[in-house]
Design a protein around this motif. Structure first.
Motif, PDB file in Angstrom:
ATOM      1  N   CYS A 110     -37.985  20.959 -43.263  1.00 44.45           N
ATOM      2  CA  CYS A 110     -37.128  21.604 -44.071  1.00 44.45           C
ATOM      3  C   CYS A 110     -36.323  22.995 -43.466  1.00 44.45           C
ATOM      4  O   CYS A 110     -35.330  23.241 -43.940  1.00 44.45           O
ATOM      5  CB  CYS A 110     -38.045  22.093 -45.269  1.00 44.45           C
ATOM      6  N   VAL A 111     -37.300  23.814 -42.881  1.00 44.10           N
ATOM      7  CA  VAL A 111     -36.842  24.926 -42.299  1.00 44.10           C
ATOM      8  C   VAL A 111     -35.603  24.660 -41.108  1.00 44.10           C
ATOM      9  O   VAL A 111     -34.480  25.174 -41.269  1.00 44.10           O
ATOM     10  CB  VAL A 111     -37.760  25.744 -41.372  1.00 44.10           C
ATOM     11  N   VAL A 112     -35.858  23.799 -40.537  1.00 37.27           N
ATOM     12  CA  VAL A 112     -34.779  23.329 -39.534  1.00 37.27           C
ATOM     13  C   VAL A 112     -33.698  22.703 -40.089  1.00 37.27           C
ATOM     14  O   VAL A 112     -32.420  23.055 -39.679  1.00 37.27           O
ATOM     15  CB  VAL A 112     -35.480  22.468 -38.230  1.00 37.27           C
ATOM     16  N   GLY A 113     -33.785  21.968 -41.250  1.00 47.34           N
ATOM     17  CA  GLY A 113     -32.826  21.314 -41.656  1.00 47.34           C
ATOM     18  C   GLY A 113     -31.772  22.352 -42.641  1.00 47.34           C
ATOM     19  O   GLY A 113     -30.672  22.194 -42.490  1.00 47.34           O
ATOM     20  N   ALA A 114     -32.695  23.231 -43.075  1.00 48.09           N
ATOM     21  CA  ALA A 114     -31.898  24.394 -43.827  1.00 48.09           C
ATOM     22  C   ALA A 114     -30.785  25.203 -42.745  1.00 48.09           C
ATOM     23  O   ALA A 114     -29.795  25.660 -43.057  1.00 48.09           O
ATOM     24  CB  ALA A 114     -32.631  25.148 -44.504  1.00 48.09           C
ATOM     25  N   LEU A 115     -31.603  25.383 -41.369  1.00 51.14           N
ATOM     26  CA  LEU A 115     -30.910  26.328 -40.629  1.00 51.14           C
ATOM     27  C   LEU A 115     -29.353  25.485 -40.153  1.00 51.14           C
ATOM     28  O   LEU A 115     -28.536  25.920 -40.152  1.00 51.14           O
ATOM     29  CB  LEU A 115     -31.706  26.533 -39.408  1.00 51.14           C
ATOM     30  N   VAL A 116     -29.769  24.247 -39.969  1.00 47.79           N
ATOM     31  CA  VAL A 116     -28.640  23.107 -39.630  1.00 47.79           C
ATOM     32  C   VAL A 116     -27.464  23.048 -40.613  1.00 47.79           C
ATOM     33  O   VAL A 116     -26.337  23.147 -40.345  1.00 47.79           O
ATOM     34  CB  VAL A 116     -29.030  21.615 -39.284  1.00 47.79           C
ATOM     35  N   PHE A 117     -28.012  22.922 -41.781  1.00 49.62           N
ATOM     36  CA  PHE A 117     -27.123  22.913 -43.038  1.00 49.62           C
ATOM     37  C   PHE A 117     -26.332  24.347 -43.059  1.00 49.62           C
ATOM     38  O   PHE A 117     -25.240  24.244 -43.367  1.00 49.62           O
ATOM     39  CB  PHE A 117     -28.359  22.993 -44.468  1.00 49.62           C
ATOM     40  N   THR A 118     -26.692  25.553 -42.622  1.00 54.49           N
ATOM     41  CA  THR A 118     -26.286  26.751 -42.738  1.00 54.49           C
ATOM     42  C   THR A 118     -25.094  26.840 -41.750  1.00 54.49           C
ATOM     43  O   THR A 118     -24.045  27.290 -42.004  1.00 54.49           O
ATOM     44  CB  THR A 118     -27.127  27.946 -42.670  1.00 54.49           C
ATOM     45  N   VAL A 119     -25.682  26.661 -40.528  1.00 57.10           N
ATOM     46  CA  VAL A 119     -24.984  26.899 -39.258  1.00 57.10           C
ATOM     47  C   VAL A 119     -23.696  25.947 -39.040  1.00 57.10           C
ATOM     48  O   VAL A 119     -22.365  26.383 -39.013  1.00 57.10           O
ATOM     49  CB  VAL A 119     -25.647  26.426 -38.045  1.00 57.10           C
ATOM     50  N   ILE A 120     -23.698  24.695 -39.600  1.00 50.75           N
ATOM     51  CA  ILE A 120     -22.749  23.734 -39.534  1.00 50.75           C
ATOM     52  C   ILE A 120     -21.562  24.146 -40.713  1.00 50.75           C
ATOM     53  O   ILE A 120     -20.588  23.771 -40.647  1.00 50.75           O
ATOM     54  CB  ILE A 120     -23.041  22.424 -39.973  1.00 50.75           C
ATOM     55  N   SER A 121     -22.051  25.009 -41.737  1.00 51.25           N
ATOM     56  CA  SER A 121     -20.993  25.224 -42.716  1.00 51.25           C
ATOM     57  C   SER A 121     -20.074  26.390 -42.390  1.00 51.25           C
ATOM     58  O   SER A 121     -19.071  26.190 -42.936  1.00 51.25           O
ATOM     59  CB  SER A 121     -21.725  25.891 -44.047  1.00 51.25           C
ATOM     60  N   LEU A 122     -20.364  27.237 -41.342  1.00 49.62           N
ATOM     61  CA  LEU A 122     -19.579  28.066 -41.178  1.00 49.62           C
ATOM     62  C   LEU A 122     -18.064  27.609 -40.380  1.00 49.62           C
ATOM     63  O   LEU A 122     -17.136  27.831 -40.818  1.00 49.62           O
ATOM     64  CB  LEU A 122     -20.041  29.212 -40.022  1.00 49.62           C
ATOM     65  N   PRO A 123     -18.140  26.626 -39.299  1.00 52.41           N
ATOM     66  CA  PRO A 123     -17.019  26.227 -38.697  1.00 52.41           C
ATOM     67  C   PRO A 123     -16.088  25.297 -39.661  1.00 52.41           C
ATOM     68  O   PRO A 123     -14.933  25.262 -39.686  1.00 52.41           O
ATOM     69  CB  PRO A 123     -17.595  25.554 -37.584  1.00 52.41           C
ATOM     70  N   LEU A 124     -17.066  24.638 -40.566  1.00 54.34           N
ATOM     71  CA  LEU A 124     -16.221  23.799 -41.399  1.00 54.34           C
ATOM     72  C   LEU A 124     -15.587  24.600 -42.362  1.00 54.34           C
ATOM     73  O   LEU A 124     -14.256  24.369 -42.904  1.00 54.34           O
ATOM     74  CB  LEU A 124     -17.351  22.824 -42.229  1.00 54.34           C
ATOM     75  N   ASN A 125     -16.019  25.597 -43.116  1.00 53.27           N
ATOM     76  CA  ASN A 125     -15.543  26.399 -43.858  1.00 53.27           C
ATOM     77  C   ASN A 125     -14.150  27.212 -43.171  1.00 53.27           C
ATOM     78  O   ASN A 125     -13.071  27.118 -43.851  1.00 53.27           O
ATOM     79  CB  ASN A 125     -16.420  27.593 -44.450  1.00 53.27           C
ATOM     80  N   TYR A 126     -14.402  27.708 -42.199  1.00 54.12           N
ATOM     81  CA  TYR A 126     -13.270  28.467 -41.464  1.00 54.12           C
ATOM     82  C   TYR A 126     -12.120  27.699 -41.000  1.00 54.12           C
ATOM     83  O   TYR A 126     -10.963  27.905 -41.216  1.00 54.12           O
ATOM     84  CB  TYR A 126     -14.204  29.173 -40.274  1.00 54.12           C
ATOM     85  N   PHE A 127     -12.356  26.579 -40.557  1.00 53.39           N
ATOM     86  CA  PHE A 127     -11.468  25.727 -39.970  1.00 53.39           C
ATOM     87  C   PHE A 127     -10.997  24.690 -40.612  1.00 53.39           C
ATOM     88  O   PHE A 127      -9.617  24.253 -40.463  1.00 53.39           O
ATOM     89  CB  PHE A 127     -11.724  25.080 -38.631  1.00 53.39           C
ATOM     90  N   ILE A 128     -11.419  24.098 -41.805  1.00 55.14           N
ATOM     91  CA  ILE A 128     -11.107  23.115 -42.619  1.00 55.14           C
ATOM     92  C   ILE A 128     -10.991  23.598 -44.097  1.00 55.14           C
ATOM     93  O   ILE A 128      -9.936  23.515 -44.718  1.00 55.14           O
ATOM     94  CB  ILE A 128     -12.039  21.935 -42.459  1.00 55.14           C
TER      95      ILE A 128
END
Length: 207
Positions: free
Chosen positions: A122-140
């Motif tokens: 759950c912790v690792v999943g939440a971190l991946v969930f968070t990290v991947i959101s930044l480039p997706l938000n910024y570029f797309i």
């Protein structure tokens, strides 16, 4: 004549599994609609706990099944609400980030079915969930929002109402969206950990 008996292969998606996936997808869709605004975030950003249902599917049925629940949830919601001026980018964003969350957590738990590794998953999943959101938000995502909601200045204005020192989109995403996304992931993970054990026998079809 050969007496060799060919073993029947168990299908990846059994009838029971499909029924449970359909049920969880329906619940996830309903929960997705029960989103709500949160303090210290712009009004267009909402909190929802639909990833709890997707995580339940990942843990009880498998990581691929969790991703399928994420997909069905977003497809149904998109069919009902329509793409609108943002071309359904919110649903696409939710699917990609949620799928990464559930797939990561599900794969870890699938190989180590203990409470300790469930927490780690759950912790690792939440971190991946968070990290991947930044480039997706910024570029797309946000470039599309700029076109739909009156430009970058209009979006930044919403953030500046919360903090006058916001100077750029990237800064706004780091100051507001990243912490929000991580809290959302952790909250979904905590709820999943609380309800998974009592629901596990029902979801897996075990007495």
């Amino acid at each position: 004549m050969s007496n060799t008996v060919t073993a029947k292969k168990t299908p990846f998606f059994t009838t029971r599994k499909l029924v449970v996936m359909a049920m969880l997808s329906a619940i996830a869709t309903v929960v997705y609609y029960l989103d709500f605004p949160v303090p210290l975030m712009p009004d267009f950003i909402k909190m929802d706990l639909s990833n709890v249902i997707s995580l339940l599917a990942s843990f009880a049925l498998g990581p691929v099944e969790g991703v399928v629940v994420c997909l069905i949830k977003n497809v149904v919601q998109l069919m009902i609400k329509g793409a609108g001026t943002t071309m359904g980018i919110g649903n696409i964003f939710d699917f990609v980030t949620s799928a990464a969350f559930c797939l990561t957590a599900g794969l870890i738990y699938k190989n180590h079915r203990t409470r300790k590794y469930a927490v780690i998953a759950c912790v690792v999943g939440a971190l991946v969930f968070t990290v991947i959101s930044l480039p997706l938000n910024y570029f797309i995502v946000y470039p599309i929002y700029f076109k739909a909601f009156g430009g970058e200045a209009a979006i930044l204005g919403m953030y500046r109402q919360l903090n006058a020192n916001v100077e750029s989109t990237f800064q706004a995403l780091c100051m507001f969206n990243l912490p929000f996304t991580f809290v959302k992931g952790v909250l979904c993970a905590v709820v999943t950990m609380v309800i998974y054990k009592p629901l596990s026998p029902v979801l897996k079809g075990k007495n």
